[in-house]
Motif scaffolding. Structure first.
Motif, short mmCIF file in Angstrom:
data_model
loop_
_atom_site.label_atom_id
_atom_site.label_comp_id
_atom_site.label_asym_id
_atom_site.label_seq_id
_atom_site.Cartn_x
_atom_site.Cartn_y
_atom_site.Cartn_z
N GLU A 78 145.23 101.99 80.95
CA GLU A 78 145.65 101.27 82.15
C GLU A 78 144.76 100.04 82.39
OE1 GLU A 78 145.57 104.30 85.14
OE2 GLU A 78 147.55 105.06 84.59
N ASP A 79 143.46 100.17 82.12
CA ASP A 79 142.55 99.03 82.28
C ASP A 79 142.92 97.89 81.34
OD1 ASP A 79 141.14 100.25 84.29
OD2 ASP A 79 139.46 100.87 83.02
N CYS A 80 143.27 98.23 80.10
CA CYS A 80 143.69 97.20 79.15
C CYS A 80 144.91 96.45 79.66
CB CYS A 80 144.00 97.82 77.79
SG CYS A 80 142.56 98.38 76.89
N GLN A 140 142.74 89.31 74.14
CA GLN A 140 143.68 89.84 73.15
C GLN A 140 144.81 90.56 73.86
OE1 GLN A 140 141.11 92.36 70.79
NE2 GLN A 140 141.49 91.02 69.06
N ARG A 141 145.99 90.34 73.42
CA ARG A 141 147.13 90.99 74.04
C ARG A 141 147.01 92.50 73.85
NH1 ARG A 141 149.34 85.96 72.35
NH2 ARG A 141 150.19 84.96 74.20
N GLU A 153 141.84 96.33 70.12
CA GLU A 153 141.18 97.48 69.48
C GLU A 153 140.81 98.56 70.49
OE1 GLU A 153 140.74 98.39 66.29
OE2 GLU A 153 142.01 96.68 65.87
N GLU A 154 140.40 98.15 71.69
CA GLU A 154 140.05 99.11 72.74
C GLU A 154 141.28 99.97 73.09
OE1 GLU A 154 138.67 98.96 77.42
OE2 GLU A 154 138.46 97.17 76.19
N LEU A 155 142.43 99.34 73.15
CA LEU A 155 143.66 100.06 73.45
C LEU A 155 144.02 101.01 72.30
CD1 LEU A 155 146.11 100.42 75.36
CD2 LEU A 155 147.23 98.64 74.03
N ARG A 161 142.51 108.48 70.92
CA ARG A 161 141.90 109.59 71.68
C ARG A 161 142.97 110.42 72.37
NH1 ARG A 161 138.32 105.93 74.57
NH2 ARG A 161 139.06 106.99 76.43
N LEU A 162 144.00 109.75 72.88
CA LEU A 162 145.09 110.45 73.53
C LEU A 162 145.81 111.35 72.52
CD1 LEU A 162 147.32 108.79 76.15
CD2 LEU A 162 148.35 110.28 74.49
#
Length: 173
Positions: free
Chosen positions: A54-56, A71-72, A77-79, A85-86
């Motif tokens: 959600e933060d992304c 980055q979209r 990469e964070e997304l 992890r999900l």
């Protein structure tokens, strides 16, 4: 007949049976404790992953700059890490034989895929947009995809899975 020998054998059988019973009960208790701890930790990881996702989206969709360098989300990469992890949480729920939590986590994953497709479709037409209209559409999309109370479903499913809540007992939350 020698009664002392018979009583000794009976005492040996009773003590052996007691040891086996206690060992099985201890093993079952340890397995239950491991499952409960694993489910609680996995649920914490799931909620953190959903929050990161959600933060992304929030960073991108609420940005006021139509030419931003962030980055979209679908290339971020964070997304990708949060989605991985999900997915890991889904597998752990399946190992713990917790179908309800697994189903909720998979619902999050499917919703995330749908959100990413919506963002990608909107961005593919960005050149045709007036910058102000593009910003408004981004904000509207954010309102559409933000989570809406599904965390209470997770809480209820977790309580049921770890034994704090069952069909006959209504927990006061």
């Amino acid at each position: 007949m020698n009664w002392s020998l018979l009583l000794s054998g009976l005492a040996l059988c009773v003590s052996l049976g007691t040891v086996i019973y206690v060992q099985r009960r201890t093993d079952r208790r340890e397995l239950t404790k491991w499952r409960r701890d694993t489910l609680m930790q996995t649920t914490a990881n799931l909620l953190q992953a959903v929050s990161d996702i959600e933060d992304c989206h929030r960073k991108y969709l609420l940005s006021e700059d139509p030419n931003e360098t962030y980055q979209r989300p679908y290339r971020n990469e964070e997304l990708k890490t949060a989605i991985d992890r999900l997915i890991m949480c889904i597998h752990i729920y399946e190992i713990c034989e917790c179908d309800e939590l697994s189903s909720i986590a998979d619902g999050y994953r499917q919703r995330e895929i749908s959100d990413m497709v919506q963002v990608a479709m909107m961005e593919s037409h960005q050149e045709m947009y007036n910058p102000d209209l593009f910003l408004k559409d981004k904000a509207d999309l954010f309102d559409q995809i933000k989570s809406d109370g599904e965390r209470t479903d997770i809480k209820s499913a977790l309580q049921k899975a770890i034994g704090l809540k069952n069909e006959n007992h209504i927990s006061k939350s």
